[in-house]
Structures are given as structure tokens and as C-alpha cells.
Design a protein around this motif. Sequence first.
Motif, PDB file in Angstrom:
ATOM      1  N   TYR A   1      -6.269   0.053   3.650  1.00  0.00           N
ATOM      2  CA  TYR A   1      -4.824   0.015   3.972  1.00  0.00           C
ATOM      3  C   TYR A   1      -5.076  -1.959   3.135  1.00  0.00           C
ATOM      4  CZ  TYR A   1      -4.934   3.933   6.589  1.00  0.00           C
ATOM      5  OH  TYR A   1      -5.241   5.224   6.838  1.00  0.00           O
ATOM      6  N   HIS A   2      -5.030  -2.670   2.985  1.00  0.00           N
ATOM      7  CA  HIS A   2      -5.835  -3.777   2.378  1.00  0.00           C
ATOM      8  C   HIS A   2      -5.888  -3.998   0.776  1.00  0.00           C
ATOM      9  CE1 HIS A   2      -5.605  -3.829   7.104  1.00  0.00           C
ATOM     10  NE2 HIS A   2      -4.488  -4.831   7.169  1.00  0.00           N
TER      11      HIS A   2
ATOM     12  N   TRP B   1       0.581  -1.422   0.055  1.00  0.00           N
ATOM     13  CA  TRP B   1      -0.301  -0.278   0.025  1.00  0.00           C
ATOM     14  C   TRP B   1       0.418   1.334  -0.112  1.00  0.00           C
ATOM     15  CZ3 TRP B   1      -0.434   3.670   3.960  1.00  0.00           C
ATOM     16  CH2 TRP B   1      -1.396   4.830   3.537  1.00  0.00           C
TER      17      TRP B   1
ATOM     18  N   CYS C   1      -4.067   6.926  -0.451  1.00  0.00           N
ATOM     19  CA  CYS C   1      -5.362   6.160   0.097  1.00  0.00           C
ATOM     20  C   CYS C   1      -5.782   7.578  -0.151  1.00  0.00           C
ATOM     21  CB  CYS C   1      -5.812   5.220   0.955  1.00  0.00           C
ATOM     22  SG  CYS C   1      -5.481   5.635   2.695  1.00  0.00           S
TER      23      CYS C   1
ATOM     24  N   ASP D   1      -3.635   9.272   2.759  1.00  0.00           N
ATOM     25  CA  ASP D   1      -2.608   9.083   4.136  1.00  0.00           C
ATOM     26  C   ASP D   1      -1.733   8.127   3.317  1.00  0.00           C
ATOM     27  OD1 ASP D   1      -2.890   5.944   6.755  1.00  0.00           O
ATOM     28  OD2 ASP D   1      -1.077   8.044   6.662  1.00  0.00           O
TER      29      ASP D   1
END
Length: 123
Positions: free
Chosen positions: A105-106, A47, A50, A59
Motif C-alpha cells: 500500500y505504500h 494507491w 494491488c 485490493d
Amino acid sequence: EEQLVQSGGGLVQAGGSLRLACAATGFSFDVYAAGWFRQAPGKEREWVSCINPNNGNTDFADSVKGRFAVSVDNAKNTAYLQMNSLKPEDTAVYYCAANRRGDFYHPRLYDYWGQGTQVTVSS
């Protein structure tokens, strides 16, 4: 049909800048978060960044914080990743993705993915 089409990328010298674009069709970045990931040869997809569509919060991974910026142009339904002060270790295939599940995040939680674009930073 829901689709993400990426553009940008290429070869740049260390210290240079590139901007990646990610155009969405069939859904809107008004409700979907835009995420950016990258994958270097022999490494797992990681990552990068986003942007939350609800409040505009962004972030970044520690490795790019202060150098990269993420934005969305809702009129164009396009997300952007501005990459500055590029380093050789930023070399990877970069992917944009869209997610409305609330966890940004995933990668497995993202619904749609762009085709990927190569970014190569020479030293």
C-alpha cells in the motif's frame, strides 16, 4: 535489467472503459506484487490497487472499488488494470509498480516503477 513498461491509457468519456497494461522484464510477477498508483495534478500519488502473487488476492481503494479490476498474466509477465465506469475524478497519471516486501500500500516500498500513462476522463 529490471523494467516495467506501461501501455494503454488515453482520453475517454465519463462512463467509458480503459485497460492499462504493465509488462515486466528482468523479474517476475510470480514473486512480485503488482501495484497501481495514480497522481492527479497538484495531488500526492495515491494507491489504487494491488494483487498479491502468493494467493491472487486483490485490493482496491474505496474510490475505485466495484469499477476497477486488476489481474496478472503470468505467461506474459504482464499486469493489467481494467477501469470501467470511469469518472472525471479518475483523471490522473497512472503508474504500475512491483513489490516483494509484503506491504502493498505504500509507494516507498515498491522496487520498480513504470513510466506512467495519462488517463483523462471527460465529462
